[in-house]
Design a protein around this motif. Structure first.
Motif, mmCIF file in Angstrom:
data_model
loop_
_atom_site.group_PDB
_atom_site.id
_atom_site.type_symbol
_atom_site.label_atom_id
_atom_site.label_comp_id
_atom_site.label_asym_id
_atom_site.label_seq_id
_atom_site.Cartn_x
_atom_site.Cartn_y
_atom_site.Cartn_z
ATOM 1 N N ILE A 40 0.838 -1.202 0.000
ATOM 2 C CA ILE A 40 0.000 0.000 0.000
ATOM 3 C C ILE A 40 0.870 1.248 0.000
ATOM 4 O O ILE A 40 0.615 2.190 -0.766
ATOM 5 N N ASP A 41 1.914 1.274 0.825
ATOM 6 C CA ASP A 41 2.826 2.434 0.836
ATOM 7 C C ASP A 41 3.433 2.664 -0.543
ATOM 8 O O ASP A 41 3.469 3.793 -1.044
ATOM 9 N N ARG A 42 3.888 1.581 -1.174
ATOM 10 C CA ARG A 42 4.512 1.689 -2.490
ATOM 11 C C ARG A 42 3.502 2.144 -3.547
ATOM 12 O O ARG A 42 3.799 2.999 -4.381
ATOM 13 N N LEU A 43 2.276 1.614 -3.496
ATOM 14 C CA LEU A 43 1.247 1.988 -4.458
ATOM 15 C C LEU A 43 0.815 3.440 -4.281
ATOM 16 O O LEU A 43 0.523 4.136 -5.259
ATOM 17 N N GLU A 44 0.793 3.922 -3.065
ATOM 18 C CA GLU A 44 0.479 5.335 -2.816
ATOM 19 C C GLU A 44 1.608 6.218 -3.334
ATOM 20 O O GLU A 44 1.357 7.247 -3.975
ATOM 21 N N GLU A 45 2.855 5.837 -3.061
ATOM 22 C CA GLU A 45 4.008 6.617 -3.532
ATOM 23 C C GLU A 45 4.059 6.700 -5.058
ATOM 24 O O GLU A 45 4.409 7.737 -5.613
ATOM 25 N N LYS A 46 3.718 5.595 -5.732
ATOM 26 C CA LYS A 46 3.749 5.556 -7.197
ATOM 27 C C LYS A 46 2.531 6.241 -7.813
ATOM 28 O O LYS A 46 2.471 6.424 -9.020
#
Length: 142
Positions: A40-46
């Motif tokens: 989720i953190d990575r998908l939000e950052e991207k």
């Protein structure tokens, strides 16, 4: 082994229930809670996940009217027009489109008359917007 990726399983759970806890997502996606948080953190950052929202049934919302408005924009003023449209409080979401219109906007107002005013005065008042074609939402079916 599933052919659906971990990312796809997590996104699928979030699309069904944006309020699901990490524990619920982990259980339904068959992964650990730390894995859920990492993805989720990575998908939000991207920028894949751009926000979380509640789904609303317009028919049950007596104090508000909702329309999807297809808009045509002069290509020379496209960038400035989209910037101005994004600033309008009544525009809840704005999308580019490959369909009949260049842009699609979710627009909300207190009632049908106010929604008509928003479309005719605010949306069509933006320099570069050449046409607005509303579809008033009545009842959420799914």
């Amino acid at each position: 082994m599933s052919t659906v990726s971990t990312e796809e399983r997590i996104l699928s759970v979030l699309e069904e229930d944006a309020q699901a806890s990490c524990a619920e997502i982990a259980d339904r996606a068959n992964v650990s809670k730390p894995t859920v948080r990492k993805y989720i953190d990575r998908l939000e950052e991207k920028g894949v996940i751009v926000g979380y929202s509640a789904e609303i049934d317009p028919k049950k919302l007596s104090s508000q009217s909702i329309a999807m408005v297809g808009m045509d924009v002069d290509s020379g003023q496209y960038v400035s027009a989209t910037r101005k449209l994004k600033e309008l409080d009544e525009v809840q979401a704005l999308y580019t489109s490959s369909g009949d219109h260049m842009l699609m906007a979710e627009v909300r107002a207190g009632d049908g008359d106010e929604l008509g005013d928003v479309i005719s005065e605010k949306l069509l008042g933006v320099d570069g917007v050449t046409a607005a074609h509303p579809s008033f939402l009545q009842e959420r079916l799914k």
